[in-house]
Design an enzyme around this catalytic site. Structure first.
Site, PDB file in Angstrom:
ATOM      1  N   ARG A  88      -0.131   0.831   1.707  1.00  0.00           N
ATOM      2  CA  ARG A  88       1.030   0.418   2.486  1.00  0.00           C
ATOM      3  C   ARG A  88       1.212   1.371   3.659  1.00  0.00           C
ATOM      4  O   ARG A  88       0.942   2.556   3.565  1.00  0.00           O
ATOM      5  CB  ARG A  88       2.285   0.421   1.614  1.00  0.00           C
ATOM      6  CG  ARG A  88       2.335  -0.715   0.593  1.00  0.00           C
ATOM      7  CD  ARG A  88       3.638  -0.757  -0.187  1.00  0.00           C
ATOM      8  NE  ARG A  88       3.772   0.381  -1.067  1.00  0.00           N
ATOM      9  CZ  ARG A  88       4.520   1.444  -0.835  1.00  0.00           C
ATOM     10  NH1 ARG A  88       5.246   1.527   0.264  1.00  0.00           N
ATOM     11  NH2 ARG A  88       4.574   2.434  -1.696  1.00  0.00           N
ATOM     12  N   TYR A 228      -4.128  -5.502   3.164  1.00  0.00           N
ATOM     13  CA  TYR A 228      -4.005  -4.769   1.907  1.00  0.00           C
ATOM     14  C   TYR A 228      -2.697  -4.995   1.160  1.00  0.00           C
ATOM     15  O   TYR A 228      -1.607  -4.901   1.733  1.00  0.00           O
ATOM     16  CB  TYR A 228      -4.150  -3.261   2.178  1.00  0.00           C
ATOM     17  CG  TYR A 228      -4.397  -2.512   0.897  1.00  0.00           C
ATOM     18  CD1 TYR A 228      -5.681  -2.430   0.370  1.00  0.00           C
ATOM     19  CD2 TYR A 228      -3.352  -1.970   0.180  1.00  0.00           C
ATOM     20  CE1 TYR A 228      -5.905  -1.785  -0.833  1.00  0.00           C
ATOM     21  CE2 TYR A 228      -3.572  -1.326  -1.024  1.00  0.00           C
ATOM     22  CZ  TYR A 228      -4.854  -1.239  -1.528  1.00  0.00           C
ATOM     23  OH  TYR A 228      -5.072  -0.612  -2.718  1.00  0.00           O
ATOM     24  N   LYS A 237       6.382  -6.406  -2.293  1.00  0.00           N
ATOM     25  CA  LYS A 237       7.343  -5.417  -1.788  1.00  0.00           C
ATOM     26  C   LYS A 237       8.233  -6.010  -0.698  1.00  0.00           C
ATOM     27  O   LYS A 237       9.428  -5.725  -0.633  1.00  0.00           O
ATOM     28  CB  LYS A 237       6.606  -4.191  -1.263  1.00  0.00           C
ATOM     29  CG  LYS A 237       5.670  -3.555  -2.282  1.00  0.00           C
ATOM     30  CD  LYS A 237       6.419  -2.978  -3.449  1.00  0.00           C
ATOM     31  CE  LYS A 237       5.472  -2.187  -4.337  1.00  0.00           C
ATOM     32  NZ  LYS A 237       6.181  -1.528  -5.425  1.00  0.00           N
ATOM     33  N   HIS A 257      13.104  -1.299  -8.055  1.00  0.00           N
ATOM     34  CA  HIS A 257      11.718  -0.867  -8.267  1.00  0.00           C
ATOM     35  C   HIS A 257      11.605  -0.289  -9.677  1.00  0.00           C
ATOM     36  O   HIS A 257      11.578   0.921  -9.858  1.00  0.00           O
ATOM     37  CB  HIS A 257      11.404   0.189  -7.194  1.00  0.00           C
ATOM     38  CG  HIS A 257       9.969   0.514  -7.049  1.00  0.00           C
ATOM     39  ND1 HIS A 257       9.531   1.683  -6.471  1.00  0.00           N
ATOM     40  CD2 HIS A 257       8.850  -0.172  -7.399  1.00  0.00           C
ATOM     41  CE1 HIS A 257       8.207   1.704  -6.463  1.00  0.00           C
ATOM     42  NE2 HIS A 257       7.769   0.598  -7.028  1.00  0.00           N
ATOM     43  N   SER A 279       6.277   7.154  -7.344  1.00  0.00           N
ATOM     44  CA  SER A 279       4.870   7.046  -7.747  1.00  0.00           C
ATOM     45  C   SER A 279       4.382   8.341  -8.392  1.00  0.00           C
ATOM     46  O   SER A 279       4.929   9.415  -8.150  1.00  0.00           O
ATOM     47  CB  SER A 279       3.997   6.680  -6.553  1.00  0.00           C
ATOM     48  OG  SER A 279       4.063   7.690  -5.591  1.00  0.00           O
ATOM     49  N   CYS A 281       4.505   9.237 -11.560  1.00  0.00           N
ATOM     50  CA  CYS A 281       5.382   9.794 -12.591  1.00  0.00           C
ATOM     51  C   CYS A 281       5.207   9.079 -13.927  1.00  0.00           C
ATOM     52  O   CYS A 281       6.023   9.239 -14.820  1.00  0.00           O
ATOM     53  CB  CYS A 281       6.838   9.700 -12.159  1.00  0.00           C
ATOM     54  SG  CYS A 281       7.234  10.717 -10.737  1.00  0.00           S
ATOM     55  N   ASP A 304       6.742  -3.127 -12.345  1.00  0.00           N
ATOM     56  CA  ASP A 304       7.009  -2.684 -10.971  1.00  0.00           C
ATOM     57  C   ASP A 304       8.364  -3.112 -10.410  1.00  0.00           C
ATOM     58  O   ASP A 304       9.037  -2.308  -9.788  1.00  0.00           O
ATOM     59  CB  ASP A 304       5.895  -3.182 -10.038  1.00  0.00           C
ATOM     60  CG  ASP A 304       5.872  -2.456  -8.700  1.00  0.00           C
ATOM     61  OD1 ASP A 304       6.105  -1.234  -8.686  1.00  0.00           O
ATOM     62  OD2 ASP A 304       5.618  -3.099  -7.663  1.00  0.00           O
ATOM     63  N   ARG A 397      -7.002  -0.444  -6.704  1.00  0.00           N
ATOM     64  CA  ARG A 397      -6.062  -1.276  -7.469  1.00  0.00           C
ATOM     65  C   ARG A 397      -6.756  -2.272  -8.386  1.00  0.00           C
ATOM     66  O   ARG A 397      -7.836  -2.762  -8.074  1.00  0.00           O
ATOM     67  CB  ARG A 397      -5.181  -2.059  -6.495  1.00  0.00           C
ATOM     68  CG  ARG A 397      -4.341  -1.206  -5.563  1.00  0.00           C
ATOM     69  CD  ARG A 397      -3.107  -0.688  -6.242  1.00  0.00           C
ATOM     70  NE  ARG A 397      -2.366   0.265  -5.414  1.00  0.00           N
ATOM     71  CZ  ARG A 397      -1.059   0.490  -5.527  1.00  0.00           C
ATOM     72  NH1 ARG A 397      -0.350  -0.161  -6.419  1.00  0.00           N
ATOM     73  NH2 ARG A 397      -0.464   1.384  -4.766  1.00  0.00           N
TER      74      ARG A 397
HETATM   75  C1  PEP Z   1       1.146  -1.407  -2.746  1.00  0.00           C
HETATM   76  O1  PEP Z   1       0.844  -0.353  -2.172  1.00  0.00           O
HETATM   77  O2  PEP Z   1       0.722  -2.485  -2.408  1.00  0.00           O
HETATM   78  C2  PEP Z   1       2.084  -1.330  -3.863  1.00  0.00           C
HETATM   79  C3  PEP Z   1       2.137  -2.267  -4.747  1.00  0.00           C
HETATM   80  O3  PEP Z   1       2.910  -0.261  -3.875  1.00  0.00           O
HETATM   81  P1  PEP Z   1       3.244   0.829  -4.959  1.00  0.00           P
HETATM   82  O4  PEP Z   1       2.154   0.917  -5.955  1.00  0.00           O
HETATM   83  O5  PEP Z   1       3.447   2.096  -4.170  1.00  0.00           O
HETATM   84  O6  PEP Z   1       4.529   0.438  -5.622  1.00  0.00           O
HETATM   85 MN    MN Z   2       5.676  -0.076  -6.955  1.00  0.00          MN
END
Ligand code: PEP
Ligand code: MN
Ligand code: NA
Length: 614
Positions: A88, A228, A237, A257, A279, A281, A304, A397
């Site tokens: 991101r 991405y 998001k 979140h 993130s 943690c 998430d 990912r």
């Molecule tokens: C992402 O970067 O697409 C994402 C899902 O974010 P994050 O893992 O930081 O929550």
């Molecule tokens: Mn996330």
């Protein structure tokens, strides 16, 4: 394929004649974007398996996807992004509210009319030579009381394939939009790489120039230049957090979140917890925890995003609006998160920027205890364990359907979700923040969320170990002013029966003991903390009043059979007023950034803490 129409782009009569809908708002949207971006073709996504097969075949042909041939990864693919398009882009993410103050200090703001002009420039002809895909989608359940629809227009087939995993998409959604003549969030995405006639495409088209833009008042999303994850899968998001947080403010609910976890005690009583963590943690590990205590059962509802709405009986109800995981792969392994690995092993996944094994599978750091002797790294280079760089990108990912999770709670499928009993806020702190603390009440709990902090890790840019404030782990995702966001948290409690408000807890799995080592074993042993939390809900666990809230007494935590010394346990749970004096100064500085918009009740919590610590 009947759904793909070669059309003179922008000819509204042709678009309407060939579209699988007569919904005028949708036809107008598609026509407007086709006229602006001039694609070669328009494809209305039906979400079917045949369509998925055809798209992934085409992506393999184009070199975007590599089909995995290892039986360990059935029906799965690897994708490798442009090395400059791996995460991101917060610096290119904009909240374009009418008034600058409504974006607040946590967001980048540009005047909406100026941004619209910029966008008409960059999107002009952006899809030339490409297929424009129209994806009707719903975040949350299609049969919800107030289903939240979107339509993503994209020129990336990778995005279509990924959105099919991450959200409910296609014909069923389209039919429901028509039936209800429903509002949908218009979400436009282009990789920003138009093709001239005869120009050869690259496996991962994108643009150096990137814009991830939200218009919170009109609920629009415009994303340009990146293919991405969070930049391009606009249901995630952009919609389910940034735009949804603005919807939630206006409609009296919360878009957060957070993970959602269902826990059942040995007595057979079930509770639902949600938890927000910045993130690195252990958020995903908590979402998919395997309890270490006899008789306890954990089931997940999500890893998430959580939408929390007032229910009919004055309780808060939680749902996960997503249909898949888009999880960080490195660090997810058979020995740390077997539940995630079992879901991945069922296949039907897209892996991005992982390494390839010689037998046609994927690998990443932390997947297995043993490192393969040879790999192809995420940049396509031959890799061996003595290579200088990691084999998978640190932000690689896995994109996997959530219904492949063995421990998925049945209630994940319930349109109105689950009654929320507790909310956890957590961060990574070496000092100051004890293992677990219960807030005295709702507003005190919001203070925990408002001051949530974590030490930066090697995974993020900047100095390691610096404390960064991340309100409710929403720093990059609050779609409006951060002070207004806290105020909304305060006010939304009036939508619930005061007796039924979730209890709020602050947790820290990472506190160091006097020997400098992390005092609490963490990981699955966090079950013991969850047990104390549930016993607090039941009114059976002991706690002591401290200046910062209620912490467990030394013998209230079940450490039966746990390798922890009395000293370590003390170090994990103690509150040191001296440390909190320093913390107070830091919090004061943090709150000064909110200006006038910090709610009075949160300011009052700070004063209360100050007097308790003194
Ligand atoms: C992402 O970067 O697409 C994402 C899902 O974010 P994050 O893992 O930081 O929550
Ligand atoms: Mn996330
Ligand atoms: Na789906």
């Amino acid at each position: 394929m009947v759904n793909t129409v070669a059309t003179a782009p922008g000819d509204s009569a042709t678009i309407a004649a060939e579209a699988p809908t007569d919904n005028q708002k949708l036809l107008d949207f598609v026509t407007e974007i086709a006229q602006l971006t001039t694609p070669e073709k328009i494809h209305w996504v039906d979400g079917s398996e045949q369509e998925y097969t055809r798209l992934t075949d085409e992506l393999v042909e184009a070199g975007t996807l590599t089909r995995l041939t290892s039986p360990d990864f059935p029906n799965s693919f690897a994708a490798f992004s442009d090395p400059a398009d791996v995460a991101r882009v917060e610096s290119r993410t904009f909240i374009c509210s009418e008034q600058e103050r409504d974006a607040g200090f946590t967001n980048n703001w540009v005047d909406p009319s100026e941004m619209r002009e910029t966008l008409s420039g960059v999107f002009d002809g952006a899809m030339k030579g490409r297929t424009m895909y129209v994806i009707p989608f719903v975040m949350g359940h299609l049969e919800a009381d107030d289903p939240k629809f979107g339509v993503e227009i994209t020129d990336s087939a990778y995005v279509v394939a990924s959105m099919r995993i991450m959200a409910r998409i296609g014909t069923d959604v389209l039919r429901k939009i028509e039936e209800l003549d429903a509002f949908f969030v218009p979400a436009v995405h282009s990789v920003g790489a138009p093709l001239e006639p005869g120009q050869k495409d690259v496996p991962w088209p994108c643009s150096e120039e990137k814009y991830i833009v939200h218009f919170p008042e009109s609920r629009e999303i415009w994303s340009y230049g990146s293919g991405y994850g969070g930049n391009a899968l606009l249901g995630k998001k952009c919609y389910a957090l940034r735009i949804a947080s603005a919807m939630a403010r206006d409609e009296g609910w919360l878009a957060e979140h957070m993970v959602i976890l269902k826990l059942t005690s040995p007595q057979g009583k079930s509770y639902h917890l949600s938890a927000a963590f910045p993130s690195a943690c252990g958020k995903t590990n908590l979402a998919l925890i395997d309890p270490t205590l006899e008789g306890w059962k954990a089931e997940t509802l999500g890893d998430d995003i959580t939408w929390i709405r007032p229910g009919e009986d004055g309780e808060f109800r939680a749902i996960n609006p997503e249909a898949g995981y888009f999880g960080v792969a490195p660090g997810t392994g058979w020995h740390t998160n077997a539940n995630a690995m079992r879901a991945i092993a069922k296949g039907n996944s897209i892996f991005t920027n992982c390494a390839l094994t010689d037998d046609g599978g994927v690998w990443w750091e932390g997947m297995t205890e043993e490192t393969p002797a040879h790999l192809t790294d995420w940049k396509g280079n031959s890799w061996a364990p003595d290579s200088a760089e990691p084999a998978a990108h640190p932000n690689a990912r896995f994109c996997t359907p959530i219904d492949q999770t063995d421990m998925l709670a049945d209630e994940y499928f319930a349109p109105d979700g689950v009654k929320l009993d507790a909310i956890l806020f957590g961060g990574r702190r070496k000092t100051t923040v004890p293992l677990v603390t219960q807030a005295r009440d709702w507003n005190h709990g919001i203070f925990y969320g408002a001051t949530l902090s974590s030490e930066t890790t090697a995974a993020a840019e900047g100095a390691v170990g610096t404390v960064r404030r991340d309100p409710m782990a929403m720093l990059p995702f609050i779609g409006y002013d951060a002070g207004d966001y806290l105020k909304h948290w305060v006010e939304v409690s009036s939508e619930a029966d005061p007796e039924k408000l979730p209890a709020i807890f602050l947790v820290n799995w990472f506190r160091r003991g006097r020997d400098g080592k992390i005092a609490w074993p963490g990981f699955a042993e966090n079950t013991r903390v969850l047990k104390w939390i549930i016993e607090r809900l039941e009114g059976t666990a002991e706690a002591v009043e401290t200046p910062i809230g209620l912490t467990p007494t030394l013998d209230a935590l079940d450490v039966d059979g746990l390798a922890i010394t009395q000293e370590e346990l003390e170090d994990a749970i103690t509150v040191d007023p001296q440390e909190w004096k320093t913390e107070l100064e830091d919090i004061e500085q943090w709150f000064s950034r909110f200006g006038d918009s910090l709610p009075q009740s949160i300011q009052d919590e700070l004063e209360e803490l100050r007097s308790r610590v003194a």
